[in-house]
Design an enzyme around this catalytic site. Sequence first.
Site, PDB file in Angstrom:
ATOM      1  N   HIS A 158     -18.150 114.007 -15.875  1.00  0.00           N
ATOM      2  CA  HIS A 158     -19.490 113.504 -16.152  1.00  0.00           C
ATOM      3  C   HIS A 158     -19.482 111.993 -15.974  1.00  0.00           C
ATOM      4  O   HIS A 158     -18.450 111.335 -16.131  1.00  0.00           O
ATOM      5  CB  HIS A 158     -19.844 113.876 -17.599  1.00  0.00           C
ATOM      6  CG  HIS A 158     -21.251 113.642 -17.998  1.00  0.00           C
ATOM      7  ND1 HIS A 158     -21.726 112.390 -18.355  1.00  0.00           N
ATOM      8  CD2 HIS A 158     -22.302 114.496 -18.127  1.00  0.00           C
ATOM      9  CE1 HIS A 158     -23.001 112.499 -18.688  1.00  0.00           C
ATOM     10  NE2 HIS A 158     -23.384 113.754 -18.555  1.00  0.00           N
ATOM     11  N   GLN A 173     -18.445 120.100 -23.258  1.00  0.00           N
ATOM     12  CA  GLN A 173     -18.820 121.427 -22.778  1.00  0.00           C
ATOM     13  C   GLN A 173     -17.899 122.535 -23.278  1.00  0.00           C
ATOM     14  O   GLN A 173     -18.215 123.711 -23.120  1.00  0.00           O
ATOM     15  CB  GLN A 173     -18.830 121.442 -21.243  1.00  0.00           C
ATOM     16  CG  GLN A 173     -19.836 120.509 -20.607  1.00  0.00           C
ATOM     17  CD  GLN A 173     -21.277 120.922 -20.886  1.00  0.00           C
ATOM     18  OE1 GLN A 173     -21.576 122.082 -21.139  1.00  0.00           O
ATOM     19  NE2 GLN A 173     -22.184 119.957 -20.850  1.00  0.00           N
ATOM     20  N   CYS A 207     -25.612 114.410 -13.805  1.00  0.00           N
ATOM     21  CA  CYS A 207     -24.748 113.278 -14.189  1.00  0.00           C
ATOM     22  C   CYS A 207     -23.337 113.457 -13.639  1.00  0.00           C
ATOM     23  O   CYS A 207     -22.344 113.161 -14.312  1.00  0.00           O
ATOM     24  CB  CYS A 207     -24.721 113.096 -15.706  1.00  0.00           C
ATOM     25  SG  CYS A 207     -26.300 112.633 -16.414  1.00  0.00           S
TER      26      CYS A 207
END
Length: 413
Positions: free
Chosen positions: A124, A204, A368
């Site tokens: 990210h 995540q 992102c």
Amino acid sequence: MFNLDVNEIRKDFPILSLQVNGKRLVYLDNAATTHKPVAVIDAMKHYYENLNANPHRGAHYLSVAATEAYEGVREKVRKFINAASSKEIIFTRNTTESLNLLSYTYGMKYIEPGDEIVLSITNHHSNIVPWQQVAKAKGAVLKYIYVDSNGRITPEEIRNKITSKTKVVSIGHMSNVLGVIYPVKEIIEYAHSMGAIVIVDGAQSVPHIKVDVTDMDADFYAFSGHKMLGPMGIGVLYGKAELLEKMPPFLTGGDMIEYVYEQETTFAKFPFKFEAGTQNVEGAVGLGAAIDYICNIGLHNIHEHERRLTEYAIDKMKEIPYIHIYGPKSADEDKGGVISFSIDGVHPHDTASILDAYGIAIRAGHHCAQPLMRFLGAPATSRISFYLYNTTEEIDIFIDNIKNVRRWLGYGS
């Protein structure tokens, strides 16, 4: 043993009964943020009605009660990720702040000219941009671990990129684009053998799989409350005590000091050294309630439920010839509940907008992760992502309306 009653779980989430454009809400954007169960909402309401005060700073009843609530969640987080001590748990606003804290403290102090910082191409932006700033300021070298055609990292790539010059490896545990769960324990072991420290972005992964920072031997591990049923504005940074001890503070001001004189200041011990100002106590309380909720359901049950949903969705999507899936095409154990895809002749933003007309919430864009998008040769993708309250019925609604996307744009089917 798998045991998850989704219909009962859905009753705990008031927002799932929402109507969007006259349609029942089908929420498939859980990698961005998750919804909150009543238990979390009630915990935060109870805090404001019964415990609201500044922690650590007062001797009166409410301040003591707020402190006990706040520190109680710190211990709850410690148990949740199996850290050695609650002092190794630092509260931040989110994963992004946690990673910036590390780059601007550990990175700026310990990275030297010519040192190598190794990132994954799947990271990210919040785990890329801060390290770019460190590399520019310190004259360090940025290197990237790339993935194979299935989005996985090979052992050869790990050995080729992590060398004796590597000082920091910072990697996402699970890709928010490809859904691949990466072998961080093996990466950490090899990086340590080369003398590097390893930072893991767990935004995540923590909501979906069991994380044991002691077993994986992570030096630092970061995650966010809002992706795991908790409120926005609360995050966690875990760090090994010996590393936190030698790091300078990130922000300075109230509650992170020991003594302040006219010309100098001594700082409090960690974790307080890294928690300047009045903290988001109600956010921590909400995070604690979210952890309780997740533990009551069971991370094994959550992961297995998501694996079944992912397998079901991929099988349905593969039947449609104009849909192309990025990353693994099967729901293996190292695949989380995230599917990125494109539709022939349709921009991802159009896909998301048209599906929204049917009450279906998905994500579209670069997620992102622009370096990964360029690596994949896709400026943008559409993305669906699952959590414990999603159902196969919702996937059927999504699949049926994917065909409407093409029809809206003049395609026959």
